[in-house]
Design an enzyme around this catalytic site. Structure first.
Site, PDB file in Angstrom:
ATOM      1  N   THR A   1       0.840  -1.191   0.000  1.00 55.62           N
ATOM      2  CA  THR A   1       0.000   0.000   0.000  1.00 55.62           C
ATOM      3  C   THR A   1       0.876   1.242   0.000  1.00 55.62           C
ATOM      4  OG1 THR A   1      -0.157   0.304   2.406  1.00 55.62           O
ATOM      5  CG2 THR A   1      -1.699  -1.238   1.402  1.00 55.62           C
ATOM      6  N   GLU A   2       0.364   2.321  -0.624  1.00 54.43           N
ATOM      7  CA  GLU A   2       1.161   3.548  -0.779  1.00 54.43           C
ATOM      8  C   GLU A   2       1.535   4.191   0.547  1.00 54.43           C
ATOM      9  OE1 GLU A   2      -1.891   4.994  -3.836  1.00 54.43           O
ATOM     10  OE2 GLU A   2      -1.754   2.913  -3.191  1.00 54.43           O
ATOM     11  N   ASN A   3       0.730   3.948   1.588  1.00 57.26           N
ATOM     12  CA  ASN A   3       1.017   4.616   2.860  1.00 57.26           C
ATOM     13  C   ASN A   3       2.133   3.920   3.650  1.00 57.26           C
ATOM     14  OD1 ASN A   3      -0.967   2.532   3.118  1.00 57.26           O
ATOM     15  ND2 ASN A   3      -1.398   3.199   5.193  1.00 57.26           N
ATOM     16  N   GLY A   4       2.713   2.838   3.111  1.00 54.28           N
ATOM     17  CA  GLY A   4       3.919   2.293   3.729  1.00 54.28           C
ATOM     18  C   GLY A   4       3.812   0.926   4.356  1.00 54.28           C
TER      19      GLY A   4
ATOM     20  N   SER B   1       7.746   3.981  -0.153  1.00 51.34           N
ATOM     21  CA  SER B   1       6.686   3.274  -0.856  1.00 51.34           C
ATOM     22  C   SER B   1       6.593   3.717  -2.310  1.00 51.34           C
ATOM     23  CB  SER B   1       5.342   3.508  -0.149  1.00 51.34           C
ATOM     24  OG  SER B   1       4.309   2.815  -0.804  1.00 51.34           O
TER      25      SER B   1
END
Length: 214
Positions: free
Chosen positions: A47-50, A89
């Protein structure tokens, strides 16, 4: 056995497209449901948030307010999960370390260019990570119902909404069929809804090609 709704049909079909060892980013909406249907596949969800190592959605008693995906929905993690900052990310995405991105969409043109972030007369929050994923993922699959509420096809000759990037996607998975974009043509890989090939072609209003092997 409970009958799957349109969104679940799409998610299950996409889960079948993924291969063991794939690093996969799931976008907002229908794509988040894909994690429910991976079964025993060894897929690494990013996921982009890490986070890499996202598990299926939690039950109510399993929710942890510190564990969320990029759309702020609660998630679980796998034993090998890793956490990192958003910059790392996006470096993974831009560095082409994501094998498959699964994104929602509002429109897909006949060549596979998508529009998935801007709706006329609606507040615009920004394109988010979609533009990076379209450009950076090795393969892009879009997930959406095939028709709008007024019956119009989301598979169109030319985009009428703002593009998410000039790079074209590989597949468009709907509740009726799995479409492949190849050499400027639209192929139907599978039909699993209640519309025939001829009915799909008529309702979409674009020439389609029969199933191919990829």
């Amino acid at each position: 056995m409970l009958k799957l709704n349109s969104r679940e049909i799409i998610a299950k079909q996409i889960a079948g497209e993924l291969k063991d060892g794939d690093v996969v980013n799931l976008g907002v909406g229908i794509p988040t449901l894909v994690s429910k249907y991976l079964e025993d596949k060894k897929i690494y969800l990013q996921t982009e948030n890490g986070l890499i190592g996202m598990g299926p959605p939690p039950n109510d008693h399993e929710q942890d307010i510190d564990l969320i995906d990029a759309s702020k929905a609660p998630v679980t993690i796998t034993p090998e999960a890793s956490f990192f900052d958003s910059a790392f990310s996006f470096a993974m995405i831009r560095g082409k370390h994501v094998d498959v991105a699964v994104l929602g969409t509002l429109e897909v043109d006949r060549y596979g260019e998508i529009a998935n972030w801007s709706v006329p007369n609606q507040p615009i929050l920004g394109v988010g990570g979609a533009m990076d994923l379209v450009a950076g993922a090795k393969k892009v699959i879009v997930a959406s119902t095939l028709f709008t509420k007024d019956g119009s096809s989301k598979l169109v000759k030319s985009l009428t909404l703002d593009s998410s990037g000039e790079r074209r996607v590989h597949q468009f998975v709907t509740e009726y069929a799995n479409f492949i974009f190849q050499d400027g043509e639209i192929f139907i890989k599978d039909i699993y809804g209640d519309l025939t090939f001829e009915e799909l072609e008529s309702r979409i209003g674009l020439p389609l090609r029969r199933k191919i092997t990829i």
